[in-house]
Design a protein around this motif. Structure first.
Motif, PDB file in Angstrom:
ATOM      1  N   TYR A 128       0.859  -1.179   0.000  1.00 24.72           N
ATOM      2  CA  TYR A 128       0.000   0.000   0.000  1.00 24.72           C
ATOM      3  C   TYR A 128       0.894   1.228   0.000  1.00 24.72           C
ATOM      4  O   TYR A 128       1.821   1.322   0.797  1.00 24.72           O
ATOM      5  N   GLU A 129       0.603   2.152  -0.883  1.00 25.42           N
ATOM      6  CA  GLU A 129       1.382   3.381  -0.974  1.00 25.42           C
ATOM      7  C   GLU A 129       0.522   4.567  -0.586  1.00 25.42           C
ATOM      8  O   GLU A 129      -0.623   4.673  -1.008  1.00 25.42           O
ATOM      9  N   ARG A 130       1.080   5.423   0.232  1.00 28.28           N
ATOM     10  CA  ARG A 130       0.421   6.652   0.674  1.00 28.28           C
ATOM     11  C   ARG A 130       1.412   7.781   0.468  1.00 28.28           C
ATOM     12  O   ARG A 130       2.598   7.628   0.729  1.00 28.28           O
ATOM     13  N   ILE A 131       0.939   8.905   0.024  1.00 26.27           N
ATOM     14  CA  ILE A 131       1.811  10.055  -0.179  1.00 26.27           C
ATOM     15  C   ILE A 131       2.368  10.498   1.164  1.00 26.27           C
ATOM     16  O   ILE A 131       1.633  10.618   2.148  1.00 26.27           O
ATOM     17  N   GLU A 132       3.674  10.723   1.207  1.00 31.64           N
ATOM     18  CA  GLU A 132       4.292  11.209   2.422  1.00 31.64           C
ATOM     19  C   GLU A 132       4.096  12.714   2.495  1.00 31.64           C
ATOM     20  O   GLU A 132       4.542  13.459   1.623  1.00 31.64           O
ATOM     21  N   LEU A 133       3.402  13.138   3.510  1.00 40.93           N
ATOM     22  CA  LEU A 133       3.099  14.554   3.667  1.00 40.93           C
ATOM     23  C   LEU A 133       4.202  15.232   4.469  1.00 40.93           C
ATOM     24  O   LEU A 133       4.790  14.633   5.351  1.00 40.93           O
ATOM     25  N   MET A 134       4.445  16.484   4.160  1.00 37.83           N
ATOM     26  CA  MET A 134       5.387  17.272   4.937  1.00 37.83           C
ATOM     27  C   MET A 134       4.574  17.982   6.018  1.00 37.83           C
ATOM     28  O   MET A 134       3.975  19.028   5.774  1.00 37.83           O
ATOM     29  N   LEU A 135       4.540  17.362   7.175  1.00 34.60           N
ATOM     30  CA  LEU A 135       3.706  17.873   8.259  1.00 34.60           C
ATOM     31  C   LEU A 135       4.565  18.545   9.314  1.00 34.60           C
ATOM     32  O   LEU A 135       5.757  18.230   9.464  1.00 34.60           O
ATOM     33  N   PRO A 136       3.963  19.474  10.072  1.00 35.39           N
ATOM     34  CA  PRO A 136       4.745  20.174  11.098  1.00 35.39           C
ATOM     35  C   PRO A 136       5.200  19.236  12.216  1.00 35.39           C
ATOM     36  O   PRO A 136       4.604  18.190  12.445  1.00 35.39           O
TER      37      PRO A 136
END
Length: 154
Positions: free
Chosen positions: A41-49
């Protein structure tokens, strides 16, 4: 992609499907060495604080922690894992929209508290009892009165 059966590093994609929210890609793969099939399963890696904890420590966002807390709050209730995933997706979207480099866990907790009654009211009460760290029954009852008052307005 490393084969979970033989450890070989090469596989071919047999099938790809995107979930209904278009946030996760499910891939069916076959190892080119042992021919075993497995799913990724692939999920976009978010740039989170970065999160600022109550004690001032900083740590990166961990989706698993909020999912685990919600699973506990929703235990034995009619809330599916898909509902929890959608809920956490919305929190992650708020984090992404926030735009800052750091955010307090208190703010994230407030976002959860605001939205949780829409997911499940019993889960809200359970989550609130842990999140608010009530010292006694009276504090808990005050929170319930506020919640019931808010529900009456909608």
């Amino acid at each position: 992609m490393k084969c979970p059966y033989c450890g070989h590093l090469d596989s071919k994609v047999i099938d790809s499907r995107i979930n209904k929210d278009k946030t996760i890609t499910r891939r069916r793969r076959e190892c080119t060495s042992c021919q075993q099939r497995f799913t990724t399963y692939e999920r976009i890696e978010l740039m989170l604080p970065m999160l600022i904890k109550k004690d001032g420590r900083r740590e990166p966002w961990d989706r698993g922690k909020i999912v685990a807390g919600l699973e506990k709050a929703c235990e034995k209730l009619a809330v599916s894992m898909a509902d929890i995933d959608t809920f956490v997706d919305a929190i992650e979207q708020k984090l992404q929209d926030y735009g800052g480099k750091e955010i307090s866990t208190r703010q994230i907790g407030e976002w959860v508290m605001e939205s949780l009654p829409n997911l499940n009211e019993v889960a809200y009460v359970r989550f609130a009892s842990v999140y608010r760290q009530f010292r006694d029954v009276n504090e808990f009852m005050e929170e319930l009165k506020l919640f019931l008052g808010e529900q009456g307005k909608h």
